[in-house]
Motif scaffolding. Structure first.
Motif, short mmCIF file in Angstrom:
data_model
loop_
_atom_site.label_atom_id
_atom_site.label_comp_id
_atom_site.label_asym_id
_atom_site.label_seq_id
_atom_site.Cartn_x
_atom_site.Cartn_y
_atom_site.Cartn_z
N PHE A 1 45.09 28.34 1.25
CA PHE A 1 45.70 28.01 2.32
C PHE A 1 45.34 26.54 2.11
CE2 PHE A 1 46.54 32.37 3.70
CZ PHE A 1 47.74 32.34 4.00
N PHE A 2 46.08 25.51 2.36
CA PHE A 2 45.63 24.08 2.28
C PHE A 2 46.76 23.37 3.26
CE2 PHE A 2 49.22 23.78 -0.64
CZ PHE A 2 49.51 22.49 -0.40
N ALA A 3 46.35 21.97 3.47
CA ALA A 3 47.16 21.08 3.88
C ALA A 3 46.75 19.49 3.05
CB ALA A 3 47.03 20.65 5.36
N THR A 4 47.93 18.63 2.82
CA THR A 4 47.73 17.56 1.93
C THR A 4 46.66 16.52 2.78
OG1 THR A 4 49.79 16.64 3.12
CG2 THR A 4 49.87 17.86 1.01
N TRP A 5 46.54 16.78 4.17
CA TRP A 5 45.82 15.84 4.98
C TRP A 5 44.39 16.14 5.09
CZ3 TRP A 5 43.91 18.64 8.68
CH2 TRP A 5 44.61 19.85 8.92
N CYS A 6 43.97 17.21 4.66
CA CYS A 6 42.87 18.01 4.76
C CYS A 6 41.69 17.67 3.78
CB CYS A 6 42.97 19.48 4.65
SG CYS A 6 41.50 20.56 4.29
N GLY A 7 40.88 16.60 3.96
CA GLY A 7 39.78 16.19 2.91
C GLY A 7 39.09 17.31 2.21
N PRO A 8 38.48 18.38 2.88
CA PRO A 8 37.81 19.46 1.95
C PRO A 8 39.00 20.06 1.08
CG PRO A 8 37.39 19.53 4.08
CD PRO A 8 38.46 18.77 4.23
N CYS A 9 40.23 20.07 1.52
CA CYS A 9 41.38 20.73 0.76
C CYS A 9 41.63 19.89 -0.61
CB CYS A 9 42.68 21.08 1.23
SG CYS A 9 42.46 22.04 2.87
N MET A 10 41.47 18.67 -0.29
CA MET A 10 41.49 17.64 -1.49
C MET A 10 40.14 17.60 -2.44
SD MET A 10 44.51 16.75 -1.26
CE MET A 10 44.74 18.23 -0.46
N GLN A 11 39.21 18.35 -2.00
CA GLN A 11 38.23 18.27 -2.85
C GLN A 11 38.33 19.93 -3.78
OE1 GLN A 11 35.14 18.40 0.23
NE2 GLN A 11 34.08 16.88 -1.43
N GLU A 12 38.92 20.73 -3.02
CA GLU A 12 39.08 22.27 -3.61
C GLU A 12 40.34 22.35 -4.55
OE1 GLU A 12 38.12 26.22 -1.71
OE2 GLU A 12 40.22 25.64 -1.16
N LEU A 13 41.45 21.57 -4.36
CA LEU A 13 42.70 21.89 -5.09
C LEU A 13 42.44 21.47 -6.49
CD1 LEU A 13 45.52 21.05 -2.44
CD2 LEU A 13 44.87 23.26 -3.45
N PRO A 14 41.78 20.51 -7.00
CA PRO A 14 41.48 20.11 -8.22
C PRO A 14 40.79 21.28 -9.12
CG PRO A 14 41.03 18.15 -7.13
CD PRO A 14 41.36 19.40 -6.20
N GLN A 15 39.69 21.94 -8.35
CA GLN A 15 39.06 23.06 -8.86
C GLN A 15 39.96 24.21 -8.96
OE1 GLN A 15 35.65 23.12 -9.42
NE2 GLN A 15 35.66 20.98 -9.19
N MET A 16 40.80 24.17 -7.89
CA MET A 16 41.84 25.59 -8.08
C MET A 16 42.77 25.30 -9.35
SD MET A 16 42.49 28.06 -6.31
CE MET A 16 41.95 27.95 -4.79
N GLN A 17 43.18 23.93 -9.60
CA GLN A 17 43.76 23.69 -10.59
C GLN A 17 43.29 24.22 -12.00
OE1 GLN A 17 47.35 22.34 -11.01
NE2 GLN A 17 46.71 23.14 -13.15
N GLN A 18 41.93 23.68 -12.08
CA GLN A 18 41.34 24.01 -13.31
C GLN A 18 41.19 25.37 -13.37
OE1 GLN A 18 37.60 22.16 -13.17
NE2 GLN A 18 38.19 20.11 -14.08
N PHE A 19 40.97 26.35 -12.47
CA PHE A 19 40.83 27.69 -12.53
C PHE A 19 42.31 28.23 -12.93
CE2 PHE A 19 41.82 31.59 -10.37
CZ PHE A 19 40.53 32.63 -10.97
#
Length: 165
Positions: A53-71
């Protein structure tokens, strides 16, 4: 009266009364849809499921999503794994624009009214739930820390090995 209120406060704040799902609990029934597909959780039994679960305005989400993309890039061909990245309080058009801007091909789904999110948690993102092949929560995390993300992906690998037996 004071004693009653204190007991009531303790009960309500107790983990037993928390609405956040915990390890060992079954994954709730839900449906998510995006422009390409509709996923029903009831059809995911036998697969390892990673829900983010994420939101586009969420700083930690923006750190995590590139990692999720690589995974996702490394594992998207694995038929025993389903990854659901769910935009809390986002519409399909917002998700589509966000994916295009970031260059993500992750399977993302809108949850405009927190319909799905509310089945798992009451607050805080990013939030991850890992579900085993039997349909039970096997791992949860809140926030983003690289070490925690690495633990989660190791747990995914472990569950995938079990699911392939």
């Amino acid at each position: 009266m004071k004693h009653f209120l204190l007991v009531l406060l303790l009960l309500v704040s107790s983990p037993a009364f928390s609405q956040d799902l915990a390890v060992g609990q079954p994954m709730p029934a839900f449906t998510v849809s995006n422009e390409q597909e509709t996923i029903k959780s009831l059809n995911l039994k036998g697969k390892v499921v990673l829900i983010n679960f994420f939101a586009t305005w969420c700083g930690p989400c923006m750190q995590e999503l590139p990692q999720m993309q690589q995974f996702w890039t490394a594992h998207k061909s694995n038929k025993n794994l389903v990854v659901l990245v769910i935009g809390r309080e986002h519409s399909q058009s917002e998700i589509t624009a966000f994916k295009a801007k970031k260059g993500f091909d992750l399977p993302m789904y809108p949850d405009e009214k927190r319909t799905v999110y509310s089945l798992f948690a009451t607050q805080y993102i990013p939030r991850n739930y890992l579900v085993d092949a039997q349909g039970n929560i096997a791992y949860t995390s809140v926030g983003f820390e690289q070490q925690e993300f690495n633990r989660m992906t190791s747990k995914v690998e472990e569950l995938l090995k079990r699911a392939q037996r």
